[in-house]
Scaffold this motif. Structure first.
Motif, PDB file in Angstrom:
ATOM      1  N   GLN A 176     -38.915  16.208  41.857  1.00 51.20           N
ATOM      2  CA  GLN A 176     -38.609  17.386  41.048  1.00 51.20           C
ATOM      3  C   GLN A 176     -39.825  18.220  40.686  1.00 51.20           C
ATOM      4  OE1 GLN A 176     -36.195  16.535  37.640  1.00 51.20           O
ATOM      5  NE2 GLN A 176     -34.366  16.321  38.881  1.00 51.20           N
ATOM      6  N   GLY A 177     -40.979  17.898  41.199  1.00 53.70           N
ATOM      7  CA  GLY A 177     -42.138  18.729  40.906  1.00 53.70           C
ATOM      8  C   GLY A 177     -42.518  18.671  39.451  1.00 53.70           C
ATOM      9  N   LEU A 178     -43.151  19.746  38.982  1.00 52.50           N
ATOM     10  CA  LEU A 178     -43.656  19.805  37.609  1.00 52.50           C
ATOM     11  C   LEU A 178     -42.590  20.432  36.716  1.00 52.50           C
ATOM     12  CD1 LEU A 178     -46.472  18.975  36.549  1.00 52.50           C
ATOM     13  CD2 LEU A 178     -47.014  21.385  36.451  1.00 52.50           C
ATOM     14  N   GLN A 179     -42.145  19.664  35.728  1.00 54.08           N
ATOM     15  CA  GLN A 179     -41.096  20.128  34.835  1.00 54.08           C
ATOM     16  C   GLN A 179     -41.646  20.239  33.416  1.00 54.08           C
ATOM     17  OE1 GLN A 179     -37.730  20.722  35.694  1.00 54.08           O
ATOM     18  NE2 GLN A 179     -38.395  20.520  37.824  1.00 54.08           N
ATOM     19  N   PHE A 180     -41.447  21.405  32.820  1.00 54.81           N
ATOM     20  CA  PHE A 180     -41.866  21.611  31.437  1.00 54.81           C
ATOM     21  C   PHE A 180     -40.888  20.893  30.517  1.00 54.81           C
ATOM     22  CE2 PHE A 180     -43.212  23.478  27.600  1.00 54.81           C
ATOM     23  CZ  PHE A 180     -42.142  24.094  26.975  1.00 54.81           C
TER      24      PHE A 180
END
Lengths: 115, 117
Positions: A41-45
């Motif tokens: 999911q990559g970089l999630q805030f």
């Protein structure tokens, strides 16, 4: 060295457990951000705090919570852990968080492995 | 909706050559900022360069420069004279004003750059 510190660097725990990740921002920075980076999911805030108050929420699960203390350090609490929570958790800080050109400086991350 | 697209999942480049990493963005705001970060295999996220939407000149920081084409909504990172230490994941990110007046970063999926000796 960005000036942002995170502890611990690595964490191995079991499903159903609760962990706390700690972050100290750069000197003078009032905003703290938490991110989750997983392979799929990559970089999630996750969430942002400014001077002790929650400012913005991203894709943070209800099982997760955070707070920022008067000395501006922040903690991210992850509970009822699942295998899918295994990820690299970053803390970042910036001066205030309301300027377009404001750079977020990242800590080294905490690598969480849930078994 | 705001979006960042990095179309190159991976790239191989010969040492000492220049490399361009692509980034396109989508926003309806006139004011926005674009950032590039580097993530080596050790995991830390390192800020490289910033470009504001109203900046008339392309940003430069040492061997890094940003090829900003506003009309095309692209902000490509150019690394000159690549070095083995440039091997890393590179992320493009954008900040604009979200509906709740907070300026959050929106991230691309990243490009894995490998420099060949």
């Amino acid at each position: 060295d960005s000036g942002v510190t995170q502890t611990p660097k690595h964490l191995i725990t079991a499903t159903g457990q609760r962990v706390t990740l700690r972050c100290s921002p750069r000197s003078g920075d009032l905003s703290v951000y938490w991110y989750q980076q997983s392979l799929d999911q990559g970089l999630q805030f996750l969430i942002q705090y400014y001077n002790g108050e929650e400012r913005a929420k991203g894709n943070i699960l209800e099982r997760f919570s955070a707070q920022q203390f008067p000395d501006l350090h922040s903690e991210l609490n992850l509970s009822s852990l699942e295998l899918g929570d295994s990820a690299l958790y970053f803390c970042a800080s910036s001066v205030g968080g309301r300027l377009l050109q404001e750079t977020q400086y990242f800590g080294p991350g905490t690598r969480l492995l849930v078994l | 909706a705001q979006k960042i697209t990095q179309t190159q999942p991976g790239m191989f480049v010969q040492e000492k050559e220049a490399v361009t990493l692509d980034c396109t963005y989508d926003t309806s705001d006139q004011s926005y900022g674009l950032f590039w970060y580097k993530q080596p295999s050790s995991g830390e996220m390192i800020f490289l360069i910033y470009q504001g939407s109203y900046d008339e000149q392309n940003a430069t920081e040492g061997r890094y420069s940003l090829n900003f084409q506003k009309a095309r909504k692209s902000a490509n990172l150019v690394i000159s004279a690549s070095q083995l230490g440039d091997s890393a994941m590179y992320f493009c990110a954008m900040r604009d004003k979200t509906m709740d007046s907070n300026y959050q970063l929106i991230w691309g999926a990243g490009t894995k750059l490998i420099i060949k000796p």
